[in-house]
Design an enzyme around this catalytic site. Structure first.
Site, PDB file in Angstrom:
ATOM      1  N   SER A 180       0.828  -1.220   0.000  1.00  0.00           N
ATOM      2  CA  SER A 180       0.000   0.000   0.000  1.00  0.00           C
ATOM      3  C   SER A 180       0.855   1.260   0.000  1.00  0.00           C
ATOM      4  O   SER A 180       1.803   1.394   0.772  1.00  0.00           O
ATOM      5  CB  SER A 180      -0.923   0.002   1.228  1.00  0.00           C
ATOM      6  N   SER A 200      -0.658   4.165   0.496  1.00  0.00           N
ATOM      7  CA  SER A 200      -1.409   5.152   1.273  1.00  0.00           C
ATOM      8  C   SER A 200      -0.600   5.726   2.437  1.00  0.00           C
ATOM      9  O   SER A 200      -0.704   6.930   2.705  1.00  0.00           O
ATOM     10  CB  SER A 200      -2.708   4.539   1.800  1.00  0.00           C
ATOM     11  N   THR A 231      -8.996  -1.612   2.535  1.00  0.00           N
ATOM     12  CA  THR A 231      -8.723  -2.071   1.177  1.00  0.00           C
ATOM     13  C   THR A 231      -9.002  -3.573   1.097  1.00  0.00           C
ATOM     14  O   THR A 231      -9.548  -4.163   2.037  1.00  0.00           O
ATOM     15  CB  THR A 231      -7.305  -1.642   0.727  1.00  0.00           C
ATOM     16  N   LYS A 283     -13.506  -4.586   1.949  1.00  0.00           N
ATOM     17  CA  LYS A 283     -14.401  -3.459   1.644  1.00  0.00           C
ATOM     18  C   LYS A 283     -15.886  -3.783   1.831  1.00  0.00           C
ATOM     19  O   LYS A 283     -16.679  -2.888   2.094  1.00  0.00           O
ATOM     20  CB  LYS A 283     -14.152  -2.965   0.216  1.00  0.00           C
ATOM     21  N   ASP A 322     -14.094   6.520  -3.054  1.00  0.00           N
ATOM     22  CA  ASP A 322     -13.696   6.304  -4.457  1.00  0.00           C
ATOM     23  C   ASP A 322     -14.636   7.056  -5.398  1.00  0.00           C
ATOM     24  O   ASP A 322     -14.197   7.607  -6.412  1.00  0.00           O
ATOM     25  CB  ASP A 322     -13.757   4.810  -4.823  1.00  0.00           C
ATOM     26  N   GLY A 330     -15.193  -4.012  -8.918  1.00  0.00           N
ATOM     27  CA  GLY A 330     -15.434  -3.138  -7.771  1.00  0.00           C
ATOM     28  C   GLY A 330     -15.258  -1.663  -8.104  1.00  0.00           C
ATOM     29  O   GLY A 330     -16.062  -0.820  -7.684  1.00  0.00           O
TER      30      GLY A 330
HETATM   31  P1  ATR Z   1     -11.321  -3.614  -9.427  1.00  0.00           P
HETATM   32  O1  ATR Z   1     -11.704  -3.639  -7.991  1.00  0.00           O
HETATM   33  O2  ATR Z   1     -10.023  -2.902  -9.696  1.00  0.00           O
HETATM   34  O3  ATR Z   1     -12.433  -3.120 -10.302  1.00  0.00           O
HETATM   35  P2  ATR Z   1     -11.998  -6.312 -10.127  1.00  0.00           P
HETATM   36  O4  ATR Z   1     -13.222  -6.187  -9.299  1.00  0.00           O
HETATM   37  O5  ATR Z   1     -11.165  -7.557 -10.008  1.00  0.00           O
HETATM   38  O6  ATR Z   1     -10.994  -5.130  -9.826  1.00  0.00           O
HETATM   39  O7  ATR Z   1     -12.404  -6.074 -11.665  1.00  0.00           O
HETATM   40  C1  ATR Z   1     -11.480  -6.152 -12.695  1.00  0.00           C
HETATM   41  C2  ATR Z   1     -12.171  -5.766 -14.013  1.00  0.00           C
HETATM   42  O8  ATR Z   1     -11.181  -5.785 -15.044  1.00  0.00           O
HETATM   43  C3  ATR Z   1     -13.258  -6.743 -14.457  1.00  0.00           C
HETATM   44  O9  ATR Z   1     -14.255  -6.019 -15.158  1.00  0.00           O
HETATM   45  C4  ATR Z   1     -12.497  -7.662 -15.395  1.00  0.00           C
HETATM   46  O10 ATR Z   1     -13.309  -8.319 -16.357  1.00  0.00           O
HETATM   47  P3  ATR Z   1     -14.050  -9.730 -16.001  1.00  0.00           P
HETATM   48  O11 ATR Z   1     -15.222  -9.368 -15.149  1.00  0.00           O
HETATM   49  O12 ATR Z   1     -14.414 -10.292 -17.313  1.00  0.00           O
HETATM   50  O13 ATR Z   1     -13.015 -10.546 -15.258  1.00  0.00           O
HETATM   51  C5  ATR Z   1     -11.603  -6.681 -16.089  1.00  0.00           C
HETATM   52  N1  ATR Z   1     -10.405  -7.279 -16.704  1.00  0.00           N
HETATM   53  C6  ATR Z   1      -9.296  -7.710 -16.070  1.00  0.00           C
HETATM   54  N2  ATR Z   1      -8.384  -8.179 -16.957  1.00  0.00           N
HETATM   55  C7  ATR Z   1      -8.956  -8.025 -18.193  1.00  0.00           C
HETATM   56  C8  ATR Z   1      -8.529  -8.306 -19.532  1.00  0.00           C
HETATM   57  N3  ATR Z   1      -7.322  -8.848 -19.788  1.00  0.00           N
HETATM   58  N4  ATR Z   1      -9.371  -8.011 -20.537  1.00  0.00           N
HETATM   59  C9  ATR Z   1     -10.592  -7.458 -20.297  1.00  0.00           C
HETATM   60  N5  ATR Z   1     -11.050  -7.172 -19.055  1.00  0.00           N
HETATM   61  C10 ATR Z   1     -10.249  -7.437 -18.018  1.00  0.00           C
END
Ligand code: ATR
Length: 306
Positions: free
Chosen positions: A24, A26, A71, A75, A111, A139
């Site tokens: 982190s 932060s 984090t 959350k 956020d 998220g």
């Molecule tokens: P965060 O909290 O940062 O939003 P998350 O909840 O893990 O992290 O979400 C990651 C997002 O990135 C998701 O929308 C994921 O798509 P999927 O729901 O299909 O998994 C997207 N993502 C991650 N890697 C990707 C890739 N290589 N191509 C397209 N979308 C990707």
């Protein structure tokens, strides 16, 4: 002076919990701003595992901790241990900032307003009454869709690799937000507090035939997917679909200028880098705990130090 030499029995404690937590940034961001403001506070990272969250919260309360950032992976799981949560956090279903008050523990999600405040900071107007496309349905996308809908954008198209996630997020937030609009307890710097909005939210996949037109006609495109962190991956969208009037906002901050932002700049678009959202979500928590507005440039510079 070394921060440790200034800690006394009067020093107030704030911090962050997560698992893992050692990565982190932060602490460096908050401690730099606390020093700059001359406040007798210290910001400490705490590793808290999922099965110890209730004990950690009780412990913080008993030692008079002022506030805690939350984090991954806490959350959502921390919510049952709180006394009340903000309207936005309720819609998002996640909190990232706790305040320990005399009458209980208040949770909020900075956020969402942090995302919008970073736009203000870049002198870019929030596209109220206009169409927005959001890439990703995780998220971060949840917080951003809530922020944009409460700010009064006309429509939000959520685009995701896993299509059912985009569709269900759009359905869930449409019902919750449009049912709850008109809340005037919101931050009126960034939100539409006159309650006249009714945002249309839809979920689609990257292969959807409507996507080129949605991107071509939107006022703002936001990337929330982690795909932007890996520069070897191809872009998720064709940059030729972008018009030069479109704002392109990438919440990824490593690298600071992602492949998407580079392509958008080449098309003449206004761009917003992810570090601003990171700084502003922290700045809102800082102000909540201390009652003082932090120096956002100090926070940003502290993050840029390797
Ligand atoms: P965060 O909290 O940062 O939003 P998350 O909840 O893990 O992290 O979400 C990651 C997002 O990135 C998701 O929308 C994921 O798509 P999927 O729901 O299909 O998994 C997207 N993502 C991650 N890697 C990707 C890739 N290589 N191509 C397209 N979308 C990707």
């Amino acid at each position: 002076m070394d921060i440790r030499q200034s800690i006394t029995g009067h020093t107030k404690i704030v911090g962050v919990i997560g698992s893992p937590i050692s990565h982190s940034r932060s602490p460096q961001m908050h401690n730099a701003a606390l020093s700059k403001a001359g406040l007798d506070f210290v910001y400490v990272p705490f590793h808290v595992s999922t099965d110890a969250i209730d004990q950690a919260i009780d412990g913080f309360r008993s030692i008079n901790v002022i506030g805690i950032n939350v984090t991954l992976p806490h959350k959502q799981t921390v919510i049952p241990f709180l006394t009340s949560i903000s309207h936005e956090a309720d819609l998002i279903g996640a909190v990232n900032t706790l305040s320990f008050l005399d009458d209980g523990i208040y949770g909020e999600n900075t956020d969402a307003p942090g995302f919008l405040r970073a736009m203000n900071d870049n002198n870019i107007a929030i596209p109220k009454g206009k169409d927005v496309v959001v890439l990703g349905a995780g998220g971060s996308a949840r917080a951003i869709v809530v922020a944009l809908a409460l700010a009064g954008v006309k429509s939000i198209t959520i685009v995701n690799r896993t299509i059912p996630k985009a569709v269900s997020l759009a359905e869930e937030l449409s019902k919750k937000i449009n049912k709850k609009n008109g809340d005037n307890s919101l931050d009126d710097v960034v939100y539409n507090t006159n309650g006249t909005f009714d945002t249309v939210i839809t979920g689609i996949g990257f292969e959807d035939i409507h996507l080129p037109n949605a991107i071509n006609t939107c006022a703002m495109l936001v990337n929330t997917t982690s795909a932007g962190m890996d520069e070897s991956l191809p872009l998720l969208i064709n940059p030729d679909w972008l018009e030069s009037e479109t704002i392109v906002y990438d919440i990824v901050y490593t690298p600071p200028i992602t492949k998407l932002l580079k392509a958008a700049k080449e098309k003449g678009c206004s761009t917003i880098e992810g570090i601003g959202m990171l700084v502003h979500q922290g700045a809102i928590a800082f102000e909540r705990w201390t009652g003082v507005k932090p120096c956002v440039n100090t926070m940003k510079n502290a993050l840029l130090i390797k």
